[in-house]
Design an enzyme around this catalytic site. Structure first.
Site, PDB file in Angstrom:
ATOM      1  N   ASP A 242     -26.135  -1.573  25.294  1.00 49.98           N
ATOM      2  CA  ASP A 242     -24.848  -0.983  25.682  1.00 49.98           C
ATOM      3  C   ASP A 242     -24.484   0.015  24.575  1.00 49.98           C
ATOM      4  OD1 ASP A 242     -22.394  -0.567  27.081  1.00 49.98           O
ATOM      5  OD2 ASP A 242     -21.375  -1.927  25.720  1.00 49.98           O
ATOM      6  N   SER A 243     -23.406   0.739  24.801  1.00 49.74           N
ATOM      7  CA  SER A 243     -22.962   1.696  23.783  1.00 49.74           C
ATOM      8  C   SER A 243     -22.432   0.985  22.536  1.00 49.74           C
ATOM      9  CB  SER A 243     -21.864   2.585  24.362  1.00 49.74           C
ATOM     10  OG  SER A 243     -20.787   1.775  24.795  1.00 49.74           O
TER      11      SER A 243
ATOM     12  N   CYS B  59     -24.392  -1.948  30.641  1.00 46.27           N
ATOM     13  CA  CYS B  59     -23.418  -0.865  30.545  1.00 46.27           C
ATOM     14  C   CYS B  59     -23.260  -0.273  31.937  1.00 46.27           C
ATOM     15  CB  CYS B  59     -23.946   0.200  29.576  1.00 46.27           C
ATOM     16  SG  CYS B  59     -22.935   1.684  29.519  1.00 46.27           S
TER      17      CYS B  59
ATOM     18  N   GLU C 171     -13.221  -1.816  21.007  1.00 45.33           N
ATOM     19  CA  GLU C 171     -14.036  -1.589  19.802  1.00 45.33           C
ATOM     20  C   GLU C 171     -13.192  -1.819  18.549  1.00 45.33           C
ATOM     21  OE1 GLU C 171     -17.399  -0.739  19.263  1.00 45.33           O
ATOM     22  OE2 GLU C 171     -17.773  -1.103  21.386  1.00 45.33           O
TER      23      GLU C 171
ATOM     24  N   CYS D 107     -16.672  -2.096  33.529  1.00 40.17           N
ATOM     25  CA  CYS D 107     -17.122  -1.677  32.198  1.00 40.17           C
ATOM     26  C   CYS D 107     -17.286  -2.970  31.420  1.00 40.17           C
ATOM     27  CB  CYS D 107     -16.087  -0.771  31.534  1.00 40.17           C
ATOM     28  SG  CYS D 107     -16.437  -0.464  29.783  1.00 40.17           S
TER      29      CYS D 107
ATOM     30  N   HIS E 190     -17.046  -3.649  28.459  1.00 40.39           N
ATOM     31  CA  HIS E 190     -16.064  -3.899  27.396  1.00 40.39           C
ATOM     32  C   HIS E 190     -14.824  -4.634  27.921  1.00 40.39           C
ATOM     33  CE1 HIS E 190     -18.320  -0.952  25.027  1.00 40.39           C
ATOM     34  NE2 HIS E 190     -17.522  -1.167  23.988  1.00 40.39           N
TER      35      HIS E 190
HETATM   36  N1  DGL Z   1     -19.489  -0.788  28.093  1.00 40.36           N
HETATM   37  C1  DGL Z   1     -19.940   0.389  28.745  1.00 40.36           C
HETATM   38  C2  DGL Z   1     -19.731   0.375  30.224  1.00 40.36           C
HETATM   39  O1  DGL Z   1     -19.871  -0.685  30.796  1.00 40.36           O
HETATM   40  C3  DGL Z   1     -19.698   1.695  28.046  1.00 40.36           C
HETATM   41  C4  DGL Z   1     -18.325   1.979  27.560  1.00 40.36           C
HETATM   42  C5  DGL Z   1     -18.319   3.291  26.789  1.00 40.36           C
HETATM   43  O2  DGL Z   1     -19.113   3.409  25.861  1.00 40.36           O
HETATM   44  O3  DGL Z   1     -17.544   4.171  27.157  1.00 40.36           O
HETATM   45  O4  DGL Z   1     -19.468   1.366  30.845  1.00 40.36           O
END
Ligand code: DGL
Length: 286
Positions: free
Chosen positions: A9-10, A72, A158, A190, A192
């Site tokens: 993931d990012s 992600c 984050e 997402c 996150h």
């Molecule tokens: N967690 C990621 C997602 O599911 C990426 C969030 C990001 O880096 O903007 O989209």
């Protein structure tokens, strides 16, 4: 088979998927890559996300992964097919499992005479891609999808800012239009966002004036991976020692602290790696 499953993931978000994978498949070793040097992905163009995704997959290939979980939504939305075409191992994304779980919940909660409606919160990139609309249509054309980009939520996660007025106000700004359009199910589109689930639930239920079903695609993605490994006969051996390795492209100490808060104190230190960017060799996006 002792080879690890690769997950990326990012940043921190994909750890919500790692948590589900470890619960569902405790025998599987996992190598997780958080591309913390380049987070967020969700505000970038599809071509850039595709290039970053390829670079992450290359690192995990060098670690001998037997399957890849793209933890992600943004990458799953725009780069899944190119990754599948480029890699020799099976690849699973999080959009299809999340969409299927959202559809199942919307059909379960359907009111007589009403249109079952799934609301999707996602990054700008995921929303722009239309990936959830396509995935839901494939499962059930009768379910309506409404989407909302929520660009402030990734930086809040984050930053570890998961409760209080600031996240509550930001969440309200994004959830309100979905509830106003009739959503009874919210898909956290997402990886996150599950870290903000208590706030999202509180705000959504306050606006709706009743229960709202919140769908986190991590569990559904873990089920999809378990099925795939079993179908190919490449599950981790019963006697083997499952390992977790964490890689991060920047600030590994900060990343390790967050990972421990989230996955438990026994989580190993993250190792910093460098990803050399080079022109993409993936076929052009459709
Ligand atoms: N967690 C990621 C997602 O599911 C990426 C969030 C990001 O880096 O903007 O989209």
């Amino acid at each position: 088979m002792q080879a690890p499953v690769g997950v990326f993931d990012s940043g921190l978000g994909g750890l919500t998927v790692v948590r589900a994978l470890r619960r569902r498949m405790p025998r599987e070793s996992i190598v997780y890559l958080g591309d913390t040097a380049r987070v967020p992905y969700g505000t970038r163009s599809a071509a850039t996300v595709c290039r970053y995704a390829e670079a992450c997959a290359r690192v995990l290939t060098a670690h001998g992964m037997k399957a890849l979980v793209v933890a992600c939504n943004t990458v799953s939305a725009v780069a899944l097919e190119p990754l599948r075409a480029a890699l020799d191992v099976p690849v699973i994304g999080v959009v299809e499992p999340g969409a299927s779980a959202g559809v199942a919940a919307a059909l379960r909660l359907r009111q007589a005479g009403g249109t079952p409606t799934v609301g999707v919160l996602g990054t700008e990139g995921t929303v722009r891609s239309g990936a959830y609309e396509r995935a839901v249509r494939q499962v059930s054309p009768e379910v309506r999808v409404v989407t909302q980009a929520a660009p402030l939520l990734v930086p809040l996660v984050e930053e570890g800012w998961l409760e209080g007025d600031v996240p509550r106000l930001a969440v309200r700004r994004y959830v309100e239009p979905l509830i106003a359009k009739g959503a009874s199910v919210l898909v956290l589109g997402c990886t996150h966002y599950p870290l903000l689930e208590p706030v999202i639930r509180e705000v959504a239920e306050g606006l709706k004036g009743g229960p709202v079903c919140i769908v986190d695609s991590a569990e559904a993605s873990a089920d999809a991976l378990a099925e795939l490994l079993a179908a190919r006969g490449i599950e981790g051996a019963a006697t083997g020692q499952a390992r977790l390795s964490l890689l991060a492209t920047d600030l590994p100490a900060t990343f390790s602290t967050s990972a421990r808060r989230f996955l438990g104190a026994e989580v190993p230190d993250a190792v910093q790696i460098d990803i050399t960017d080079r022109p993409s060799t993936l076929p052009p996006l459709r």
